[in-house]
Write a protein that holds these residues in place. Structure first.
Motif, PDB file in Angstrom:
ATOM      1  N   SER A 289     104.189  38.895  40.678  1.00 24.03           N
ATOM      2  CA  SER A 289     104.286  40.255  40.151  1.00 24.03           C
ATOM      3  C   SER A 289     104.194  41.279  41.279  1.00 24.03           C
ATOM      4  O   SER A 289     103.718  40.988  42.379  1.00 24.03           O
ATOM      5  CB  SER A 289     103.178  40.507  39.119  1.00 24.03           C
ATOM      6  N   GLU A 290     104.624  42.486  40.990  1.00 24.74           N
ATOM      7  CA  GLU A 290     104.590  43.577  41.963  1.00 24.74           C
ATOM      8  C   GLU A 290     103.156  44.013  42.263  1.00 24.74           C
ATOM      9  O   GLU A 290     102.857  44.488  43.342  1.00 24.74           O
ATOM     10  CB  GLU A 290     105.382  44.775  41.426  1.00 24.74           C
ATOM     11  N   GLU A 291     102.239  43.857  41.287  1.00 20.84           N
ATOM     12  CA  GLU A 291     100.863  44.329  41.441  1.00 20.84           C
ATOM     13  C   GLU A 291      99.962  43.336  42.177  1.00 20.84           C
ATOM     14  O   GLU A 291      98.765  43.548  42.287  1.00 20.84           O
ATOM     15  CB  GLU A 291     100.247  44.610  40.058  1.00 20.84           C
ATOM     16  N   PHE A 292     100.495  42.228  42.662  1.00 19.58           N
ATOM     17  CA  PHE A 292      99.689  41.208  43.325  1.00 19.58           C
ATOM     18  C   PHE A 292      99.054  41.777  44.591  1.00 19.58           C
ATOM     19  O   PHE A 292      99.685  42.508  45.357  1.00 19.58           O
ATOM     20  CB  PHE A 292     100.542  39.991  43.682  1.00 19.58           C
ATOM     21  N   SER A 293      97.759  41.431  44.787  1.00 24.43           N
ATOM     22  CA  SER A 293      97.045  41.909  45.974  1.00 24.43           C
ATOM     23  C   SER A 293      95.922  40.936  46.315  1.00 24.43           C
ATOM     24  O   SER A 293      95.727  39.940  45.628  1.00 24.43           O
ATOM     25  CB  SER A 293      96.472  43.305  45.714  1.00 24.43           C
TER      26      SER A 293
ATOM     27  N   TRP B 116      90.812  36.648  48.858  1.00 26.23           N
ATOM     28  CA  TRP B 116      90.805  36.201  47.463  1.00 26.23           C
ATOM     29  C   TRP B 116      91.980  36.854  46.735  1.00 26.23           C
ATOM     30  O   TRP B 116      92.115  38.072  46.722  1.00 26.23           O
ATOM     31  CB  TRP B 116      89.496  36.597  46.791  1.00 26.23           C
ATOM     32  N   PRO B 117      92.883  36.059  46.117  1.00 23.19           N
ATOM     33  CA  PRO B 117      94.055  36.636  45.452  1.00 23.19           C
ATOM     34  C   PRO B 117      93.689  37.289  44.115  1.00 23.19           C
ATOM     35  O   PRO B 117      92.859  36.785  43.380  1.00 23.19           O
ATOM     36  CB  PRO B 117      94.967  35.428  45.243  1.00 23.19           C
ATOM     37  N   ASN B 118      94.338  38.404  43.815  1.00 22.87           N
ATOM     38  CA  ASN B 118      94.157  39.113  42.546  1.00 22.87           C
ATOM     39  C   ASN B 118      95.491  39.137  41.818  1.00 22.87           C
ATOM     40  O   ASN B 118      96.458  39.691  42.303  1.00 22.87           O
ATOM     41  CB  ASN B 118      93.711  40.571  42.779  1.00 22.87           C
ATOM     42  N   GLY B 119      95.559  38.535  40.634  1.00 24.00           N
ATOM     43  CA  GLY B 119      96.759  38.605  39.811  1.00 24.00           C
ATOM     44  C   GLY B 119      97.765  37.515  40.093  1.00 24.00           C
ATOM     45  O   GLY B 119      97.502  36.528  40.774  1.00 24.00           O
ATOM     46  N   ASP B 120      98.952  37.717  39.553  1.00 23.68           N
ATOM     47  CA  ASP B 120     100.055  36.762  39.655  1.00 23.68           C
ATOM     48  C   ASP B 120     100.825  37.007  40.945  1.00 23.68           C
ATOM     49  O   ASP B 120     101.296  38.132  41.181  1.00 23.68           O
ATOM     50  CB  ASP B 120     100.979  36.927  38.443  1.00 23.68           C
ATOM     51  N   PRO B 121     100.992  35.987  41.794  1.00 25.69           N
ATOM     52  CA  PRO B 121     101.706  36.189  43.061  1.00 25.69           C
ATOM     53  C   PRO B 121     103.159  36.630  42.883  1.00 25.69           C
ATOM     54  O   PRO B 121     103.748  37.188  43.803  1.00 25.69           O
ATOM     55  CB  PRO B 121     101.642  34.816  43.732  1.00 25.69           C
TER      56      PRO B 121
END
Length: 171
Positions: A136-140, A129-134
């Protein structure tokens, strides 16, 4: 094809009468619909001669009590198109968006704490499951234990896969 003064005047007259670009092209002969649209834009013709469409329609009020008021839904606003560049025939919408349906979980589900894995750290058994904006550096990714049935953990599976009966109800 050259646009003579007579053909331009006929184009202006037919456009003011409310004919479509295809109908005008047929009447002029030897010209395409796109050529008519291009010439209309270059001449900056904006008003259409539809007097009946500009007048609002009125209905007689019923003699019985009025029906309950329903929430408005965003619908296209029909008005005379303004011939300004590529936006001449764009549909304009009212500013009120349609209401979204709420999905209710049938069970008490505990929100898992995400392990915040990168793409390289994912395995066959981790939740994808993706978290955040793909971008951005913080994507996980979630990274919790995924079941045998799919790529997501129990919580994210319930979000991703809704029963067909609930999807029908949401419409």
């Amino acid at each position: 094809m050259n646009w003579t003064d007579e053909r331009v005047e006929l184009l202006k007259k037919l456009w003011a009468e409310g004919l479509s670009a295809s109908q005008i092209a047929t009447q002029l002969g030897g010209v395409s619909r796109n050529a008519v649209i291009g010439k209309v834009h270059r001449l900056k013709l904006s008003a259409r001669g539809r007097a009946s469409a500009a007048q609002p329609r009125t209905k007689k009020a019923p003699s019985v009590s009025p029906a309950p008021v329903q929430k408005p839904v965003a619908r296209p606003v029909r008005s005379a198109p303004a011939s300004v560049g590529a936006t001449a025939l764009a549909v304009q919408f009212e500013a009120q968006p349609a209401a979204r349906a709420m999905v209710h979980m049938s069970e008490n589900v505990v929100l898992p704490i995400s392990r915040n894995l990168t793409l390289i750290q994912l395995t066959e058994r981790t939740c994808k499951w993706p978290n955040g904006d793909p971008l951005s550096e913080e994507f996980s990714f979630c990274g919790n234990e995924a079941g045998e049935a799919g790529p997501y953990c129990g919580y994210h599976s319930k979000l991703a896969y809704q029963p067909a009966s609930e999807r029908r109800r949401a419409r």
